[in-house]
Design a protein around this motif. Sequence first.
Motif, PDB file in Angstrom:
ATOM      1  N   ASP A  13     -31.986 -28.948 -33.116  1.00  0.00           N
ATOM      2  CA  ASP A  13     -31.843 -29.895 -31.782  1.00  0.00           C
ATOM      3  C   ASP A  13     -33.390 -30.633 -31.757  1.00  0.00           C
ATOM      4  OD1 ASP A  13     -32.105 -30.853 -29.197  1.00  0.00           O
ATOM      5  OD2 ASP A  13     -31.890 -28.853 -28.346  1.00  0.00           O
ATOM      6  N   ASN A  14     -33.222 -31.761 -31.666  1.00  0.00           N
ATOM      7  CA  ASN A  14     -34.510 -32.693 -31.442  1.00  0.00           C
ATOM      8  C   ASN A  14     -34.368 -33.665 -30.335  1.00  0.00           C
ATOM      9  OD1 ASN A  14     -32.911 -35.075 -31.849  1.00  0.00           O
ATOM     10  ND2 ASN A  14     -33.446 -35.585 -34.125  1.00  0.00           N
ATOM     11  N   GLY A  15     -33.506 -33.153 -29.420  1.00  0.00           N
ATOM     12  CA  GLY A  15     -33.765 -33.749 -28.118  1.00  0.00           C
ATOM     13  C   GLY A  15     -32.607 -34.785 -27.942  1.00  0.00           C
ATOM     14  N   SER A  16     -32.319 -35.367 -28.816  1.00  0.00           N
ATOM     15  CA  SER A  16     -31.101 -36.935 -28.876  1.00  0.00           C
ATOM     16  C   SER A  16     -29.960 -36.425 -29.917  1.00  0.00           C
ATOM     17  CB  SER A  16     -31.698 -37.952 -29.334  1.00  0.00           C
ATOM     18  OG  SER A  16     -32.200 -37.997 -30.573  1.00  0.00           O
ATOM     19  N   GLU A  17     -30.314 -35.363 -30.852  1.00  0.00           N
ATOM     20  CA  GLU A  17     -29.222 -34.733 -31.805  1.00  0.00           C
ATOM     21  C   GLU A  17     -29.374 -33.383 -31.910  1.00  0.00           C
ATOM     22  OE1 GLU A  17     -28.320 -38.904 -34.497  1.00  0.00           O
ATOM     23  OE2 GLU A  17     -28.868 -36.978 -35.441  1.00  0.00           O
ATOM     24  N   ALA A  18     -28.171 -32.778 -32.128  1.00  0.00           N
ATOM     25  CA  ALA A  18     -28.147 -31.242 -32.292  1.00  0.00           C
ATOM     26  C   ALA A  18     -26.982 -30.954 -33.216  1.00  0.00           C
ATOM     27  CB  ALA A  18     -28.146 -30.687 -31.149  1.00  0.00           C
ATOM     28  N   LEU A  45     -23.874 -32.897 -32.539  1.00  0.00           N
ATOM     29  CA  LEU A  45     -23.476 -33.611 -31.229  1.00  0.00           C
ATOM     30  C   LEU A  45     -24.752 -34.520 -31.107  1.00  0.00           C
ATOM     31  CD1 LEU A  45     -23.336 -30.355 -30.903  1.00  0.00           C
ATOM     32  CD2 LEU A  45     -22.371 -31.031 -28.814  1.00  0.00           C
ATOM     33  N   LYS A  46     -24.482 -35.696 -30.246  1.00  0.00           N
ATOM     34  CA  LYS A  46     -25.559 -36.716 -29.979  1.00  0.00           C
ATOM     35  C   LYS A  46     -25.409 -36.768 -28.270  1.00  0.00           C
ATOM     36  CE  LYS A  46     -25.384 -39.402 -34.093  1.00  0.00           C
ATOM     37  NZ  LYS A  46     -25.290 -40.948 -34.807  1.00  0.00           N
ATOM     38  N   LYS A  47     -26.697 -36.924 -27.813  1.00  0.00           N
ATOM     39  CA  LYS A  47     -26.996 -37.085 -26.270  1.00  0.00           C
ATOM     40  C   LYS A  47     -26.534 -38.447 -26.002  1.00  0.00           C
ATOM     41  CE  LYS A  47     -29.456 -35.104 -22.754  1.00  0.00           C
ATOM     42  NZ  LYS A  47     -30.866 -34.332 -22.278  1.00  0.00           N
ATOM     43  N   GLU A  48     -25.681 -38.555 -24.822  1.00  0.00           N
ATOM     44  CA  GLU A  48     -25.417 -39.828 -24.314  1.00  0.00           C
ATOM     45  C   GLU A  48     -25.504 -40.012 -22.784  1.00  0.00           C
ATOM     46  OE1 GLU A  48     -21.289 -42.144 -24.093  1.00  0.00           O
ATOM     47  OE2 GLU A  48     -22.070 -42.209 -26.377  1.00  0.00           O
ATOM     48  N   ASP A  49     -26.650 -40.629 -22.323  1.00  0.00           N
ATOM     49  CA  ASP A  49     -26.930 -40.604 -21.005  1.00  0.00           C
ATOM     50  C   ASP A  49     -27.515 -38.979 -20.721  1.00  0.00           C
ATOM     51  OD1 ASP A  49     -26.550 -43.035 -20.356  1.00  0.00           O
ATOM     52  OD2 ASP A  49     -24.344 -42.713 -20.254  1.00  0.00           O
ATOM     53  N   ASP A  50     -26.698 -38.153 -19.835  1.00  0.00           N
ATOM     54  CA  ASP A  50     -27.053 -36.883 -19.645  1.00  0.00           C
ATOM     55  C   ASP A  50     -26.248 -35.881 -20.170  1.00  0.00           C
ATOM     56  OD1 ASP A  50     -29.268 -37.555 -18.147  1.00  0.00           O
ATOM     57  OD2 ASP A  50     -28.198 -37.880 -16.391  1.00  0.00           O
ATOM     58  N   SER A  51     -25.309 -36.373 -20.986  1.00  0.00           N
ATOM     59  CA  SER A  51     -24.221 -35.598 -21.765  1.00  0.00           C
ATOM     60  C   SER A  51     -24.263 -35.382 -23.264  1.00  0.00           C
ATOM     61  CB  SER A  51     -22.815 -36.052 -21.345  1.00  0.00           C
ATOM     62  OG  SER A  51     -22.740 -36.016 -19.994  1.00  0.00           O
ATOM     63  N   TRP A  52     -24.181 -34.122 -23.621  1.00  0.00           N
ATOM     64  CA  TRP A  52     -23.950 -34.147 -25.150  1.00  0.00           C
ATOM     65  C   TRP A  52     -22.319 -34.430 -25.434  1.00  0.00           C
ATOM     66  CZ3 TRP A  52     -27.788 -33.383 -28.324  1.00  0.00           C
ATOM     67  CH2 TRP A  52     -28.999 -33.060 -27.762  1.00  0.00           C
ATOM     68  N   LYS A  53     -22.196 -34.936 -26.816  1.00  0.00           N
ATOM     69  CA  LYS A  53     -20.683 -35.380 -27.044  1.00  0.00           C
ATOM     70  C   LYS A  53     -20.806 -35.186 -28.445  1.00  0.00           C
ATOM     71  CE  LYS A  53     -20.107 -38.645 -23.636  1.00  0.00           C
ATOM     72  NZ  LYS A  53     -19.420 -39.771 -23.078  1.00  0.00           N
ATOM     73  N   ILE A  54     -19.771 -34.666 -29.034  1.00  0.00           N
ATOM     74  CA  ILE A  54     -19.441 -34.197 -30.356  1.00  0.00           C
ATOM     75  C   ILE A  54     -19.151 -35.587 -31.248  1.00  0.00           C
ATOM     76  CG2 ILE A  54     -17.789 -33.178 -32.175  1.00  0.00           C
ATOM     77  CD1 ILE A  54     -17.039 -31.254 -29.786  1.00  0.00           C
TER      78      ILE A  54
END
Length: 65
Positions: A13-18, A45-54
């Motif tokens: 987890d680097n804050g923007s991808e996990a 997963l990638k962070k988009e705004d405040d949500s994590w998306k697959i």
Amino acid sequence: LNYKIIDMKVLEDNGSEAKVEFTQITTKISGPDFKDNKSTGIHLLKKEDDSWKIFSTQLNDVKYL
């Protein structure tokens, strides 16, 4: 289909991808032929705004129930 995550572990987890390792049970609720199964793999997963998306999924194993 019904999806149930039975185990999950964050690998990176680097804050923007996990990368998340998962074990999932998928069962048929209704519809055409489907084999219930237990699968393991890794979600990217990638962070988009405040949500994590697959973003992508790597399946490692599928066992039919």
